[in-house]
Design a protein around this motif. Structure first.
Motif, PDB file in Angstrom:
ATOM      1  N   VAL A  11     -17.543  37.347 -16.347  1.00  0.00           N
ATOM      2  CA  VAL A  11     -17.863  37.171 -14.607  1.00  0.00           C
ATOM      3  C   VAL A  11     -18.238  38.119 -13.894  1.00  0.00           C
ATOM      4  O   VAL A  11     -17.173  39.034 -13.912  1.00  0.00           O
ATOM      5  CB  VAL A  11     -16.652  36.564 -13.749  1.00  0.00           C
ATOM      6  N   ARG A  12     -18.748  38.298 -12.994  1.00  0.00           N
ATOM      7  CA  ARG A  12     -19.354  39.029 -12.044  1.00  0.00           C
ATOM      8  C   ARG A  12     -19.454  38.387 -10.677  1.00  0.00           C
ATOM      9  O   ARG A  12     -20.126  37.679 -10.274  1.00  0.00           O
ATOM     10  CB  ARG A  12     -20.365  39.766 -12.597  1.00  0.00           C
ATOM     11  N   LEU A  13     -18.597  39.446 -10.037  1.00  0.00           N
ATOM     12  CA  LEU A  13     -18.694  38.713  -8.526  1.00  0.00           C
ATOM     13  C   LEU A  13     -19.352  40.238  -7.550  1.00  0.00           C
ATOM     14  O   LEU A  13     -19.379  40.750  -8.066  1.00  0.00           O
ATOM     15  CB  LEU A  13     -17.219  39.093  -7.908  1.00  0.00           C
ATOM     16  N   THR A  14     -19.949  38.624  -6.678  1.00  0.00           N
ATOM     17  CA  THR A  14     -21.317  39.770  -6.135  1.00  0.00           C
ATOM     18  C   THR A  14     -21.547  39.316  -4.430  1.00  0.00           C
ATOM     19  O   THR A  14     -20.371  38.527  -4.395  1.00  0.00           O
ATOM     20  CB  THR A  14     -22.377  39.012  -6.659  1.00  0.00           C
ATOM     21  N   GLY A  15     -22.297  39.705  -3.820  1.00  0.00           N
ATOM     22  CA  GLY A  15     -22.412  39.024  -2.917  1.00  0.00           C
ATOM     23  C   GLY A  15     -24.035  38.862  -2.575  1.00  0.00           C
ATOM     24  O   GLY A  15     -25.258  39.180  -3.031  1.00  0.00           O
ATOM     25  N   GLY A  16     -24.551  38.996  -1.340  1.00  0.00           N
ATOM     26  CA  GLY A  16     -23.965  40.263  -0.728  1.00  0.00           C
ATOM     27  C   GLY A  16     -23.374  41.107  -0.617  1.00  0.00           C
ATOM     28  O   GLY A  16     -23.213  40.959  -1.481  1.00  0.00           O
ATOM     29  N   GLU A  17     -22.220  40.986   0.335  1.00  0.00           N
ATOM     30  CA  GLU A  17     -21.304  42.217  -0.305  1.00  0.00           C
ATOM     31  C   GLU A  17     -19.908  41.188  -0.072  1.00  0.00           C
ATOM     32  O   GLU A  17     -18.822  40.952   0.690  1.00  0.00           O
ATOM     33  CB  GLU A  17     -20.870  43.871   1.289  1.00  0.00           C
ATOM     34  N   PRO A  18     -19.352  41.259  -1.669  1.00  0.00           N
ATOM     35  CA  PRO A  18     -18.278  40.312  -2.109  1.00  0.00           C
ATOM     36  C   PRO A  18     -16.838  40.972  -1.129  1.00  0.00           C
ATOM     37  O   PRO A  18     -15.882  39.772  -1.106  1.00  0.00           O
ATOM     38  CB  PRO A  18     -17.715  41.002  -3.174  1.00  0.00           C
TER      39      PRO A  18
ATOM     40  N   PHE B 231     -11.271  34.890 -18.655  1.00  0.00           N
ATOM     41  CA  PHE B 231     -12.293  35.608 -18.700  1.00  0.00           C
ATOM     42  C   PHE B 231     -12.435  37.096 -19.992  1.00  0.00           C
ATOM     43  O   PHE B 231     -10.672  37.786 -19.692  1.00  0.00           O
ATOM     44  CB  PHE B 231     -13.596  35.735 -17.801  1.00  0.00           C
ATOM     45  N   SER B 232     -13.033  37.560 -20.722  1.00  0.00           N
ATOM     46  CA  SER B 232     -12.848  38.936 -21.277  1.00  0.00           C
ATOM     47  C   SER B 232     -13.658  40.230 -20.787  1.00  0.00           C
ATOM     48  O   SER B 232     -12.641  41.342 -20.503  1.00  0.00           O
ATOM     49  CB  SER B 232     -13.033  39.356 -22.274  1.00  0.00           C
ATOM     50  N   ASP B 233     -14.132  39.560 -19.588  1.00  0.00           N
ATOM     51  CA  ASP B 233     -14.419  40.736 -18.502  1.00  0.00           C
ATOM     52  C   ASP B 233     -14.690  40.525 -17.371  1.00  0.00           C
ATOM     53  O   ASP B 233     -15.548  39.324 -16.589  1.00  0.00           O
ATOM     54  CB  ASP B 233     -16.298  41.194 -19.222  1.00  0.00           C
ATOM     55  N   ILE B 234     -14.435  41.391 -16.131  1.00  0.00           N
ATOM     56  CA  ILE B 234     -14.148  40.454 -14.882  1.00  0.00           C
ATOM     57  C   ILE B 234     -14.751  42.316 -14.101  1.00  0.00           C
ATOM     58  O   ILE B 234     -14.133  42.904 -14.478  1.00  0.00           O
ATOM     59  CB  ILE B 234     -12.508  40.276 -14.154  1.00  0.00           C
ATOM     60  N   SER B 235     -16.033  41.454 -13.049  1.00  0.00           N
ATOM     61  CA  SER B 235     -16.304  42.881 -12.718  1.00  0.00           C
ATOM     62  C   SER B 235     -16.792  42.288 -11.464  1.00  0.00           C
ATOM     63  O   SER B 235     -16.945  41.371 -10.653  1.00  0.00           O
ATOM     64  CB  SER B 235     -17.796  43.728 -13.747  1.00  0.00           C
ATOM     65  N   MET B 236     -17.154  43.493 -10.168  1.00  0.00           N
ATOM     66  CA  MET B 236     -18.144  42.598  -9.316  1.00  0.00           C
ATOM     67  C   MET B 236     -19.026  44.260  -8.763  1.00  0.00           C
ATOM     68  O   MET B 236     -19.140  45.169  -9.414  1.00  0.00           O
ATOM     69  CB  MET B 236     -17.043  43.880  -8.105  1.00  0.00           C
ATOM     70  N   THR B 237     -20.629  43.445  -8.070  1.00  0.00           N
ATOM     71  CA  THR B 237     -20.773  44.451  -7.825  1.00  0.00           C
ATOM     72  C   THR B 237     -21.281  44.466  -6.062  1.00  0.00           C
ATOM     73  O   THR B 237     -20.870  43.426  -5.601  1.00  0.00           O
ATOM     74  CB  THR B 237     -22.549  43.593  -7.598  1.00  0.00           C
ATOM     75  N   THR B 238     -20.512  45.920  -5.582  1.00  0.00           N
ATOM     76  CA  THR B 238     -19.991  46.586  -4.031  1.00  0.00           C
ATOM     77  C   THR B 238     -21.439  47.047  -3.518  1.00  0.00           C
ATOM     78  O   THR B 238     -22.420  47.688  -4.579  1.00  0.00           O
ATOM     79  CB  THR B 238     -18.801  46.900  -3.925  1.00  0.00           C
TER      80      THR B 238
END
Length: 322
Positions: free
Chosen positions: A62-69, A88-95
């Protein structure tokens, strides 16, 4: 594992938590940000029902994104819920990194494993233009360096190639690549705002890097995460990634879908095919019900997008999620 009608395994979902952003990058959202960007947000409880459905389908990442998360008002609560469930084995975010300095440690402690940080220019004037804001280069650099020091599993830097860069600018980028222990990825400009494609293409960018580094970029076989990037090793041994969906499509291996901040499942970034999931949650559907619905909807995915000839999607990039 769940597959689509073209036998592609779907193992990765990108979740846009909010349309709001404190930047106005011209390739994403050139208009002024409005209050409506923070309306119709899903609650953490609603997201967890939808994400449980994806977990039941075998989704790994799962990748958390936005906008700006980081502007999503319930980010820590959602991360806490995901950490407790261990789905989930992988949790990431784009910022964009500008708000990261004060929050990086807390996010890491809540189970966020990887960060992708946007960094589209290396000089103040160009950075101001790229972000639609003045004076944000310093906070973003601080955010990147804080993320590196915090100890995330991986920090990746994303640079969108809006147009061809001069050799001097590329040399400045290469100096940052040498300095920071990150994975740097270059992303092809996509004409979401109805503009014409401006390049550079995959071949042009690779050739410029080889000319300036004085050596051949060597393809890597090792996979770095669940994304579509192709990785190469520079002559100095550093790894860089290429994401070029227009001139070097990867549709045949596409393994992801997107969730918009208003709870829609989007089957392809460059097509307007969507299905309402949050409506099912609010009508009382269980995670099992939603999982069955998602599996059916995935059979409607197209084989590929239309590339350079595509029609401009009805949803602007900022309303889809980065």
């Amino acid at each position: 594992m769940v597959k689509d009608s073209w036998n592609r395994t779907i193992e990765y979902v990108r979740v846009s938590l909010t349309e709001a952003c404190n930047f106005c990058c011209p390739y994403c959202r050139p208009e002024i940000i409005t209050a409506q960007s923070q309306t119709n947000l899903l609650s953490p409880a609603e997201w967890l029902v939808i994400l449980e459905a994806f977990y039941k389908l075998g989704i790994k990442a799962v990748r958390l994104t936005g906008g700006e998360p980081l502007l999503y008002p319930h980010l820590e609560e959602l991360l806490k819920g995901l950490k407790e469930r261990q789905w989930f084995s992988d949790i990431s975010m784009t910022t964009n990194g500008s708000l990261l300095t004060e929050r990086a440690k807390d996010l890491h402690d809540l189970g966020l494993q990887r960060l992708n940080i946007s960094f589209d220019a290396v000089d103040e004037e160009t950075f101001n233009y790229r972000t639609g804001r003045v004076g944000q280069l310093g906070p973003v650099v601080d955010g990147i360096e804080t993320a590196i020091a915090t100890g995330f599993d991986v920090v990746k830097i994303n640079t969108v190639l809006m147009e061809a860069m001069s050799d001097d600018v590329v040399r400045q980028l290469l100096a940052y690549i040498e300095k920071w222990p990150v994975v740097w990825r270059f992303i092809e400009y996509m004409p979401f705002q109805g503009d014409a494609f401006r390049g550079p293409t995959f071949e042009e960018w690779k050739a410029q890097l080889e000319r300036l580094t004085g050596g051949v970029l060597v393809p890597e076989s090792k996979v770095k995460g669940f994304g579509p990037a192709m990785y190469y090793t520079l002559p100095n041994g550093r790894s860089i990634g290429f994401i070029f969906p227009m001139s070097h499509t990867y549709c045949d291996s596409c393994n992801r879908v997107r969730l918009t901040s208003d709870g829609k499942l989007r089957l392809c970034l460059l097509r307007d095919d969507e299905a309402d999931l949050v409506g099912l949650v609010r009508a009382g559907a269980t995670a099992d019900d939603i999982a069955l619905h998602i599996a059916d909807i995935l059979q409607l995915r197209h084989e590929k997008h239309d590339g350079m000839d595509m029609e401009t999607p009805k949803r602007a990039m900022w309303r889809i999620g980065g």
